[in-house]
Design an enzyme around this catalytic site. Structure first.
Site, PDB file in Angstrom:
ATOM      1  N   CYS A  88     -19.028  -2.061   0.630  1.00 51.19           N
ATOM      2  CA  CYS A  88     -18.105  -1.019   1.079  1.00 51.19           C
ATOM      3  C   CYS A  88     -18.703  -0.308   2.271  1.00 51.19           C
ATOM      4  O   CYS A  88     -19.916  -0.108   2.342  1.00 51.19           O
ATOM      5  CB  CYS A  88     -17.894  -0.020  -0.051  1.00 51.19           C
ATOM      6  N   ASP A  89     -17.829   0.118   3.189  1.00 52.85           N
ATOM      7  CA  ASP A  89     -18.348   0.791   4.386  1.00 52.85           C
ATOM      8  C   ASP A  89     -18.344   2.317   4.285  1.00 52.85           C
ATOM      9  O   ASP A  89     -18.735   2.990   5.222  1.00 52.85           O
ATOM     10  CB  ASP A  89     -17.555   0.351   5.622  1.00 52.85           C
TER      11      ASP A  89
ATOM     12  N   ARG B  87       0.861  -1.205   0.000  1.00 49.60           N
ATOM     13  CA  ARG B  87       0.000   0.000   0.000  1.00 49.60           C
ATOM     14  C   ARG B  87       0.888   1.242   0.000  1.00 49.60           C
ATOM     15  O   ARG B  87       0.604   2.226  -0.687  1.00 49.60           O
ATOM     16  CB  ARG B  87      -0.934   0.002   1.223  1.00 49.60           C
TER      17      ARG B  87
ATOM     18  N   TYR C 131     -14.813   9.943  -1.836  1.00 53.64           N
ATOM     19  CA  TYR C 131     -13.692   9.552  -2.704  1.00 53.64           C
ATOM     20  C   TYR C 131     -13.631  10.353  -3.999  1.00 53.64           C
ATOM     21  O   TYR C 131     -12.604  10.358  -4.671  1.00 53.64           O
ATOM     22  CB  TYR C 131     -13.751   8.049  -3.016  1.00 53.64           C
TER      23      TYR C 131
ATOM     24  N   ASN D  70     -10.333  -4.711  -0.789  1.00 55.65           N
ATOM     25  CA  ASN D  70     -10.227  -3.662  -1.804  1.00 55.65           C
ATOM     26  C   ASN D  70      -9.263  -4.036  -2.911  1.00 55.65           C
ATOM     27  O   ASN D  70      -8.547  -5.029  -2.777  1.00 55.65           O
ATOM     28  CB  ASN D  70      -9.751  -2.366  -1.120  1.00 55.65           C
TER      29      ASN D  70
ATOM     30  N   HIS E  31     -16.746   3.702  -4.464  1.00 57.22           N
ATOM     31  CA  HIS E  31     -15.926   4.892  -4.193  1.00 57.22           C
ATOM     32  C   HIS E  31     -16.124   5.940  -5.297  1.00 57.22           C
ATOM     33  O   HIS E  31     -15.197   6.692  -5.635  1.00 57.22           O
ATOM     34  CB  HIS E  31     -14.433   4.539  -4.043  1.00 57.22           C
TER      35      HIS E  31
ATOM     36  N   ARG F 170      -0.731   7.848   3.912  1.00 51.56           N
ATOM     37  CA  ARG F 170      -1.745   7.192   4.758  1.00 51.56           C
ATOM     38  C   ARG F 170      -1.275   5.805   5.221  1.00 51.56           C
ATOM     39  O   ARG F 170      -1.528   5.431   6.363  1.00 51.56           O
ATOM     40  CB  ARG F 170      -3.064   7.087   3.961  1.00 51.56           C
TER      41      ARG F 170
HETATM   42  P1  NAD Z   1      -4.114  -6.010   6.793  1.00 50.54           P
HETATM   43  O1  NAD Z   1      -2.907  -6.016   5.921  1.00 50.54           O
HETATM   44  O2  NAD Z   1      -3.982  -5.645   8.208  1.00 50.54           O
HETATM   45  O3  NAD Z   1      -4.791  -7.451   6.734  1.00 50.54           O
HETATM   46  C1  NAD Z   1      -4.960  -8.194   5.599  1.00 50.54           C
HETATM   47  C2  NAD Z   1      -4.613  -9.654   5.867  1.00 50.54           C
HETATM   48  O4  NAD Z   1      -4.828 -10.377   4.656  1.00 50.54           O
HETATM   49  C3  NAD Z   1      -3.152  -9.901   6.262  1.00 50.54           C
HETATM   50  O5  NAD Z   1      -3.087 -10.617   7.460  1.00 50.54           O
HETATM   51  C4  NAD Z   1      -2.593 -10.708   5.097  1.00 50.54           C
HETATM   52  O6  NAD Z   1      -1.619 -11.658   5.473  1.00 50.54           O
HETATM   53  C5  NAD Z   1      -3.835 -11.371   4.554  1.00 50.54           C
HETATM   54  N1  NAD Z   1      -3.716 -11.819   3.172  1.00 50.54           N
HETATM   55  C6  NAD Z   1      -3.131 -11.168   2.142  1.00 50.54           C
HETATM   56  N2  NAD Z   1      -3.245 -11.896   1.017  1.00 50.54           N
HETATM   57  C7  NAD Z   1      -3.934 -13.018   1.334  1.00 50.54           C
HETATM   58  C8  NAD Z   1      -4.370 -14.150   0.592  1.00 50.54           C
HETATM   59  N3  NAD Z   1      -4.134 -14.238  -0.730  1.00 50.54           N
HETATM   60  N4  NAD Z   1      -5.042 -15.126   1.234  1.00 50.54           N
HETATM   61  C9  NAD Z   1      -5.289 -15.017   2.560  1.00 50.54           C
HETATM   62  N5  NAD Z   1      -4.904 -13.967   3.311  1.00 50.54           N
HETATM   63  C10 NAD Z   1      -4.234 -12.984   2.705  1.00 50.54           C
HETATM   64  O7  NAD Z   1      -5.163  -5.063   6.064  1.00 50.54           O
HETATM   65  P2  NAD Z   1      -6.367  -4.203   6.658  1.00 50.54           P
HETATM   66  O8  NAD Z   1      -5.982  -2.785   6.692  1.00 50.54           O
HETATM   67  O9  NAD Z   1      -6.865  -4.780   7.896  1.00 50.54           O
HETATM   68  O10 NAD Z   1      -7.432  -4.308   5.478  1.00 50.54           O
HETATM   69  C11 NAD Z   1      -7.913  -5.530   5.019  1.00 50.54           C
HETATM   70  C12 NAD Z   1      -8.709  -5.316   3.764  1.00 50.54           C
HETATM   71  O11 NAD Z   1      -9.983  -4.754   4.034  1.00 50.54           O
HETATM   72  C13 NAD Z   1      -8.069  -4.374   2.757  1.00 50.54           C
HETATM   73  O12 NAD Z   1      -8.298  -4.865   1.446  1.00 50.54           O
HETATM   74  C14 NAD Z   1      -8.816  -3.096   2.959  1.00 50.54           C
HETATM   75  O13 NAD Z   1      -8.722  -2.252   1.841  1.00 50.54           O
HETATM   76  C15 NAD Z   1     -10.190  -3.647   3.163  1.00 50.54           C
HETATM   77  N6  NAD Z   1     -11.193  -2.743   3.730  1.00 50.54           N
HETATM   78  C16 NAD Z   1     -12.293  -2.527   2.980  1.00 50.54           C
HETATM   79  C17 NAD Z   1     -13.296  -1.729   3.419  1.00 50.54           C
HETATM   80  C18 NAD Z   1     -14.465  -1.466   2.511  1.00 50.54           C
HETATM   81  O14 NAD Z   1     -15.146  -0.502   2.658  1.00 50.54           O
HETATM   82  N7  NAD Z   1     -14.744  -2.295   1.510  1.00 50.54           N
HETATM   83  C19 NAD Z   1     -13.200  -1.138   4.683  1.00 50.54           C
HETATM   84  C20 NAD Z   1     -12.067  -1.376   5.460  1.00 50.54           C
HETATM   85  C21 NAD Z   1     -11.075  -2.195   4.959  1.00 50.54           C
HETATM   86  C1  G6P Z   2     -13.041   3.532   3.893  1.00 48.60           C
HETATM   87  C2  G6P Z   2     -13.252   2.810   2.616  1.00 48.60           C
HETATM   88  C3  G6P Z   2     -12.466   1.536   2.581  1.00 48.60           C
HETATM   89  C4  G6P Z   2     -11.008   1.802   2.849  1.00 48.60           C
HETATM   90  C5  G6P Z   2     -10.846   2.554   4.146  1.00 48.60           C
HETATM   91  C6  G6P Z   2      -9.414   3.003   4.289  1.00 48.60           C
HETATM   92  O1  G6P Z   2     -13.626   2.842   4.945  1.00 48.60           O
HETATM   93  O2  G6P Z   2     -14.591   2.498   2.370  1.00 48.60           O
HETATM   94  O3  G6P Z   2     -12.648   0.925   1.347  1.00 48.60           O
HETATM   95  O4  G6P Z   2     -10.292   0.595   2.943  1.00 48.60           O
HETATM   96  O5  G6P Z   2     -11.650   3.691   4.152  1.00 48.60           O
HETATM   97  O6  G6P Z   2      -9.207   3.397   5.596  1.00 48.60           O
HETATM   98  P1  G6P Z   2      -7.746   3.534   6.204  1.00 48.60           P
HETATM   99  O7  G6P Z   2      -8.008   3.921   7.601  1.00 48.60           O
HETATM  100  O8  G6P Z   2      -7.098   2.169   6.053  1.00 48.60           O
HETATM  101  O9  G6P Z   2      -7.053   4.564   5.379  1.00 48.60           O
HETATM  102 MN    MN Z   3     -14.694   1.087   0.583  1.00 49.27          MN
END
Ligand code: NAD
Ligand code: G6P
Ligand code: MN
Length: 443
Positions: free
Chosen positions: A169-170, A93, A266, A147, A200, A286
């Site tokens: 998405c949240d 990232r 976004y 994501n 987004h 970030r």
């Molecule tokens: P993080 O890096 O802390 O955790 C992700 C985990 O996924 C890690 O432990 C990693 O080892 C594991 N991983 C990576 N590739 C993998 C695979 N192929 N198979 C199994 N496990 C795997 O990340 P985070 O900040 O906690 O975020 C997690 C995800 O959630 C991100 O994609 C983030 O963008 C997403 N997210 C989405 C929303 C949304 O609105 N859709 C909101 C918050 C977070």
């Molecule tokens: C929002 C979006 C997520 C994104 C997150 C990033 O919740 O909907 O898709 O992953 O923001 O937040 P962060 O705290 O990791 O920058």
């Molecule tokens: Mn999102």
């Protein structure tokens, strides 16, 4: 009452402990007999799993807990897969954000070049999870919030068309909570919304209370002056860092472009890229903020719990806002027909837009999954923007599938955030080098 078995894919995620605590808080609404963690990085997951095992023993000893890196053990006998993986972890990232900034281009996790790079990493990881689910628990549903959701959703639509995966998405949840608070309501659940867009990349067109009274004028009056910022005395549980405060304030400028609608935060990256670059610190983005903040807190607290052998006085917090995931699981499990914003194939929901696009619209969710609600025809302004952006997202998926350098070059050149094709090419070559352990080799 049936009790459910779930696997959290991305067990080592910074969000996992908060989601586990949220699930425990909601057991009366969504009873659970088993929680499994699955990750492909054992060492990272172990930190979170050791703490959550203790926490579950203390608070819900009846729930069976398993943490594993074995797909068969993880995906067998589950009703729901809750997926939040980050392929490439925070280290990648950071590169997604810093490489574009070298060219004076917005560096962001899900938008522009950073989002494209992350998409090229995520597609394979998420498809692998879908395949494990279909192999070991063919009746299960995957609730995916990994994501970049727009690109991941297009990949699953195109490459796994019959799979039971719902992308969510949240951000709308968080913004709606702020809208509600800005006009004195206690919860977004008091509002019924109409919304359309891509993930987004969308707009609210109508917001009413349960009696049908129009709330848009009041909310617009707030957004016109303050964006989605709230007075200090109103505390939100999510998105509280200074950079997020800036984002909520900036929504005022995004709103000015179309005062008929209310925008997703976004969109600022597409309309005000220079402003974003101007206040970015290319040495500390970030990703660095999150590594020093959320990641550091969650992992040190998990280690402290494991060491102490108890989670009684933990500073880990319930991720209350993530209860939308329980609402979604409940809608499928109990056929609740709750109305939720989801990322689904358009198929006419936006009448004058590509029927094969993955769009974010309100859906009624029951045991057969989401039924999108028609949002009618959209205006030229939004349509033009969305046509361009959806083409970028589709080109990325085609580039991944066909291993096509040319298509990724086109995707980057087409992105509104990238100023020209020369910079697109330089960026692409840099991103290929940085992502060589994760992307397919492009021809
Ligand atoms: P993080 O890096 O802390 O955790 C992700 C985990 O996924 C890690 O432990 C990693 O080892 C594991 N991983 C990576 N590739 C993998 C695979 N192929 N198979 C199994 N496990 C795997 O990340 P985070 O900040 O906690 O975020 C997690 C995800 O959630 C991100 O994609 C983030 O963008 C997403 N997210 C989405 C929303 C949304 O609105 N859709 C909101 C918050 C977070
Ligand atoms: C929002 C979006 C997520 C994104 C997150 C990033 O919740 O909907 O898709 O992953 O923001 O937040 P962060 O705290 O990791 O920058
Ligand atoms: Mn999102």
């Amino acid at each position: 009452m049936k009790k459910f078995s779930i696997v959290i894919a991305g067990g080592g995620s910074t969000f996992t402990p908060g989601i586990v605590l949220m699930l425990l808080d909601n057991l009366d609404k969504f009873p659970i007999r088993q929680i499994k963690f699955y990750d492909n990085l054992e060492e990272r997951q172990n930190h979170v799993a050791s703490a959550c095992e203790i926490l579950l023993k203390e608070r819900a000893p009846e729930i069976n807990f398993v943490a594993t890196t074995d797909p068969e053990a993880a995906f067998t006998d589950v009703d729901f897969v809750m997926a939040h993986i980050r392929v490439g972890l925070y280290a990648m990232r950071e590169k997604d954000e810093k490489i574009p900034l070298k060219y004076g281009v917005v560096g962001q996790e899900t938008c522009g070049p950073g989002g494209i790079a992350y998409g090229m990493r995520s597609i394979g990881g998420v498809l692998e999870l879908v395949d494990y689910m279909e192999q070991y628990s063919p009746d299960a549903w995957m609730l995916n919030y990994s994501n970049p959701a727009a690109i991941v959703a297009e990949a699953t639509r195109k490459l796994r068309p019959t799979s039971k995966i719902i992308n969510i998405c949240d951000m709308p949840v968080g913004i709606e909570e702020r809208m509600a608070h800005s006009i004195g309501l206690s919860s977004r659940k008091e509002m019924v919304v109409r919304y359309y867009g891509l993930n987004h990349f969308g707009w609210w067109t109508d917001i009413r209370d349960k009696e049908g009274n129009d709330l848009m004028p009041q909310i617009k009056a707030h957004v016109k002056d303050h964006g989605y910022s709230l007075p200090e005395e109103i505390e939100e549980s999510q998105h509280t860092d200074a950079s997020w405060m800036h984002t909520f304030a900036k929504a005022k400028d995004v709103y000015a472009l179309d005062p008929d609608t209310l925008p997703n935060t976004y969109l600022k990256y597409y309309f005000y890229p220079q402003d974003e670059v101007a206040h970015a610190n290319p040495e500390f983005t970030r990703a660095n903020e999150v590594m020093a903040g959320r990641e550091q807190h969650v992992f040190s607290e998990c280690d402290r719990i494991a060491e102490a052998g108890t989670a009684e006085e933990t500073s880990l917090e319930v991720d209350e806002h993530a209860s939308y995931i329980v609402d979604l699981a409940r809608a499928i499990a109990y056929n609740t027909h709750e109305r939720m914003l989801l990322i689904v194939p358009n198929e006419g929901a936006i009448v004058n837009f590509d029927e094969t696009a993955m769009v974010e619209v309100p859906c009624v969710v029951g045991s057969n999954g989401p039924e999108p609600l028609t949002q009618g025809k959209i205006p030229r302004f939004q349509k033009g923007l969305m046509e361009q952006q959806v083409a970028v997202e589709k080109l990325v998926v085609e580039a991944w599938e066909e291993k096509s350098y040319q298509k990724l070059y086109q995707a980057l050149s087409l992105s509104r955030i990238v100023p020209n094709a020369r910079i697109a090419k330089e960026l692409l070559d840099d991103l290929i080098e940085a992502n060589k352990d994760f992307w397919p080799e492009l021809k």
